[in-house]
Design an enzyme around this catalytic site. Structure first.
Site, PDB file in Angstrom:
ATOM      1  N   GLY A   1       0.865  -1.183   0.000  1.00 59.80           N
ATOM      2  CA  GLY A   1       0.000   0.000   0.000  1.00 59.80           C
ATOM      3  C   GLY A   1       0.893   1.221   0.000  1.00 59.80           C
TER       4      GLY A   1
ATOM      5  N   SER B   1       5.470  -5.662  -1.791  1.00 58.04           N
ATOM      6  CA  SER B   1       5.488  -4.236  -2.130  1.00 58.04           C
ATOM      7  C   SER B   1       6.021  -3.435  -0.931  1.00 58.04           C
ATOM      8  CB  SER B   1       4.094  -3.806  -2.578  1.00 58.04           C
ATOM      9  OG  SER B   1       4.131  -2.547  -3.216  1.00 58.04           O
ATOM     10  N   ALA B   2       5.244  -2.554  -0.314  1.00 59.36           N
ATOM     11  CA  ALA B   2       5.724  -1.819   0.864  1.00 59.36           C
ATOM     12  C   ALA B   2       6.258  -2.777   1.931  1.00 59.36           C
ATOM     13  CB  ALA B   2       4.607  -0.953   1.439  1.00 59.36           C
TER      14      ALA B   2
ATOM     15  N   HIS C   1       8.148  -3.141  -7.535  1.00 55.18           N
ATOM     16  CA  HIS C   1       7.508  -2.674  -8.787  1.00 55.18           C
ATOM     17  C   HIS C   1       8.545  -2.073  -9.732  1.00 55.18           C
ATOM     18  CE1 HIS C   1       3.303  -2.783  -7.130  1.00 55.18           C
ATOM     19  NE2 HIS C   1       3.857  -2.372  -6.017  1.00 55.18           N
TER      20      HIS C   1
ATOM     21  N   GLU D   1       8.079  -6.547 -11.248  1.00 50.58           N
ATOM     22  CA  GLU D   1       6.797  -7.161 -10.901  1.00 50.58           C
ATOM     23  C   GLU D   1       6.804  -8.639 -11.293  1.00 50.58           C
ATOM     24  OE1 GLU D   1       3.605  -4.690 -12.409  1.00 50.58           O
ATOM     25  OE2 GLU D   1       3.758  -3.442 -10.616  1.00 50.58           O
TER      26      GLU D   1
END
Lengths: 235, 235
Positions: free
Chosen positions: A88, A120-121, A157, A192
């Site tokens: 997020g 991700s985060a 990403h 990704e």
């Protein structure tokens, strides 16, 4: 240590946690008491994020309980069978980690053996700092330091592409700025659909695309999926 | 106040400061003692940035002196006929502004009438905070607060497009996260090739593309170039 660091939760056109599902299911197999950290959510609630993860984890025969529902969050970390950190906004995630005093307990428990999954985060904060985030600084993170479970930085990403005709910096240019300002750091551009699985002193790479490695003063290095990745832990 | 806030220095395929050249030349016409703030540079030197701007400004019959060459930087701001802030990395820019104690002096002088030109990061820092930057946090900015010359936030290089097949957040999603965390703020998505010229209480918009306005709890609003933009100063 047991780490599963995933570039992104969702490939365009695919369901949530699709390409990583076999890895997550295997990595967390048999774990009962899985604590989920939902603090990267900004435009939806922590309850909703927990529910979304549980809907997906049910397919793997797993379930999580979100840390925001524990009265004693440090104890929740200390007694967890595994820790899962969702993606997020990295800034919101790091702010809540600092506010709740979770940086040091998570670091200590994961270094002592608690398995850690982050996408991700959640992969970004496994690194020494959050400074290779792509996100907008929507809140003060109360410090850039994060878990430091690996000695390198991940840029999740990671992309080689740029919107056609757009004059802003490319991702590579942004990372080269980071290295110019932080020359001792090493940055892994994690494209990704790719992830790193750390088990003890070994790194297994899962993904079809190369990893792109940035070291200050050198040309970026492309590392193919079947190469040896253990050297990443030496930085 | 006299402000010229420019989304981006360079359109893809065009020279540096090309689309904005007539506006810059007119805005700074006759100004002798123009102070340039080069602190957004990370991968090249402040000297080089000053030289690049001077090569271009020569075409307009103008020249600048970079603030890093003044012994007393606050005095340089106070005696400037105009202040020009270049783009690059917003984090490095804001760190140097704080380190050199320049936030308050620039704010005071520009509010008292010193003309201000900023592009990209230099437009971002004309706003209350730097938090609508697109840049990677390569250094600690020593605080998010910036000049606060306008009451709204600018997101420079605003784009509606996303790299095809990329799973990261769109620019709009990032701004909606910012607004969720900062609901009293208003964000101007300033597309490339566009600029805002503030003169007293009036705002003139220069650009072929619409401006996209984000207010918390409302659908984003498209404002066409020939509409009245003065309301932006009321936020």
């Amino acid at each position: 240590m047991h780490l599963l660091l995933i570039s992104n939760s969702t490939m365009a056109g695919e369901p949530f946690l699709e390409y990583s599902k076999d890895e997550i299911a295997r990595f967390l197999s048999g774990r009962q008491n899985i604590v989920f950290i939902p603090y990267a959510a900004v435009t939806f609630s922590f309850d909703d994020f927990e529910a979304k993860v549980n809907r997906r984890f049910r397919d793997f025969g797993l379930s999580v309980k979100s840390i925001h529902r524990f009265e004693n969050q440090v104890e929740a970390v200390e007694t967890a069978d595994a820790i899962v950190v969702g993606g997020g906004n990295t800034w919101n995630l790091v702010r809540h980690l600092h506010q709740n005093g979770l940086i040091e307990p998570v670091r200590r428990c994961v270094k002592a053996g608690t398995p850690y999954v982050g996408w991700s985060a959640g992969a970004n904060v496994a690194c020494p700092t959050m400074q290779t985030t792509n996100d907008m600084p929507v809140v003060d993170p109360l410090g850039f330091d994060t878990f430091g479970l690996v000695p390198f930085q991940i840029n999740p990403h990671y992309t080689d592409r740029q919107i056609e005709g757009h004059g802003g910096e490319t991702r590579e240019e942004r990372i080269l700025e980071y290295l110019a300002a932080n020359p001792k750091s090493t940055v892994v551009g994690l494209r990704e659909g790719c992830m790193l699985n750390v088990e003890g002193g070994h790194v297994r790479y899962v993904g079809k695309n190369n990893l792109r490695l940035f070291i200050n003063g050198r040309q970026p290095i492309e590392i193919e999926p079947d190469e040896d990745f253990d050297f990443l832990l030496k930085f």
